[in-house]
Design a protein around this motif. Structure first.
Motif, PDB file in Angstrom:
ATOM      1  N   UNK A   1      -5.896   5.649 -13.318  1.00  0.00           N
ATOM      2  CA  UNK A   1      -5.096   4.442 -13.489  1.00  0.00           C
ATOM      3  C   UNK A   1      -5.608   3.549 -14.598  1.00  0.00           C
ATOM      4  N   UNK A   2      -4.674   2.921 -15.296  1.00  0.00           N
ATOM      5  CA  UNK A   2      -5.024   2.003 -16.370  1.00  0.00           C
ATOM      6  C   UNK A   2      -5.254   0.609 -15.803  1.00  0.00           C
ATOM      7  N   UNK A   3      -6.124  -0.113 -16.447  1.00  0.00           N
ATOM      8  CA  UNK A   3      -6.332  -1.525 -16.126  1.00  0.00           C
ATOM      9  C   UNK A   3      -5.292  -2.336 -16.895  1.00  0.00           C
ATOM     10  N   UNK A   4      -5.198  -3.627 -16.608  1.00  0.00           N
ATOM     11  CA  UNK A   4      -4.202  -4.477 -17.244  1.00  0.00           C
ATOM     12  C   UNK A   4      -4.413  -4.543 -18.747  1.00  0.00           C
ATOM     13  N   UNK A   5      -5.663  -4.642 -19.191  1.00  0.00           N
ATOM     14  CA  UNK A   5      -5.910  -4.732 -20.626  1.00  0.00           C
ATOM     15  C   UNK A   5      -5.578  -3.418 -21.335  1.00  0.00           C
ATOM     16  N   UNK A   6      -5.705  -2.285 -20.635  1.00  0.00           N
ATOM     17  CA  UNK A   6      -5.313  -1.008 -21.218  1.00  0.00           C
ATOM     18  C   UNK A   6      -3.807  -0.952 -21.435  1.00  0.00           C
TER      19      UNK A   6
END
Length: 151
Positions: free
Chosen positions: A128-133
């Protein structure tokens, strides 16, 4: 006529590429009933919330919504039933071992019909990607669009 329509089915899960990093990709067959493949050939399916999981060392896909076939009778299928995926034992063992890592999941990325007329599902081992990603992905996409407009 049916063969021409079958070759056109090639749908990707765009939401998955936005939400996850793909680490490894596999192409798997699916165990389907007659009315399910007919609905897929009519492009009546959705894989937005779909994910894969293991039961007794067998891989299944959950929440792959294949709509009921209009001309189906009492033999029609359940739209959200769990469908078994067909992979080689070596690939299944590799996926089971990788899933022990924290934050990894298996998601469907693409559903298509191959040259032989069989429905295939491309799956990916994903993180899963983080918000900044996600913000970086949006920024890169916008920059590439601007470059295309300039050319």
């Amino acid at each position: 006529m049916a063969e021409k329509a079958a070759k056109k089915i090639d749908v990707t899960n765009k939401k998955a590429s936005f939400e996850f990093f793909f680490l490894e990709k596999y192409s798997a067959g699916m165990v389907l009933t007659g009315t399910e493949i007919k609905s897929i050939r009519l492009n009546k399916f959705s894989m937005v919330d779909a994910y894969c999981f293991f039961i007794n060392d067998e891989l299944y896909v959950k929440n792959l919504n294949i709509s009921k076939y209009d001309q189906g009778t009492h033999y029609n299928h359940e739209p959200l039933r769990d469908r078994k995926l067909l992979l080689k034992k070596k690939e299944l063992k590799k996926l089971v071992n990788k899933l022990t890592d924290k934050g990894l999941t298996i998601i469907p990325t693409r559903l298509f019909i191959n040259d032989g007329g069989l429905a295939k599902l491309d799956i990916a081992l994903a993180k899963g990607k983080k918000l900044y990603d996600k913000r970086d992905s949006i920024k890169e996409r916008d920059v590439s669009r601007e470059r295309m407009r300039e050319d």
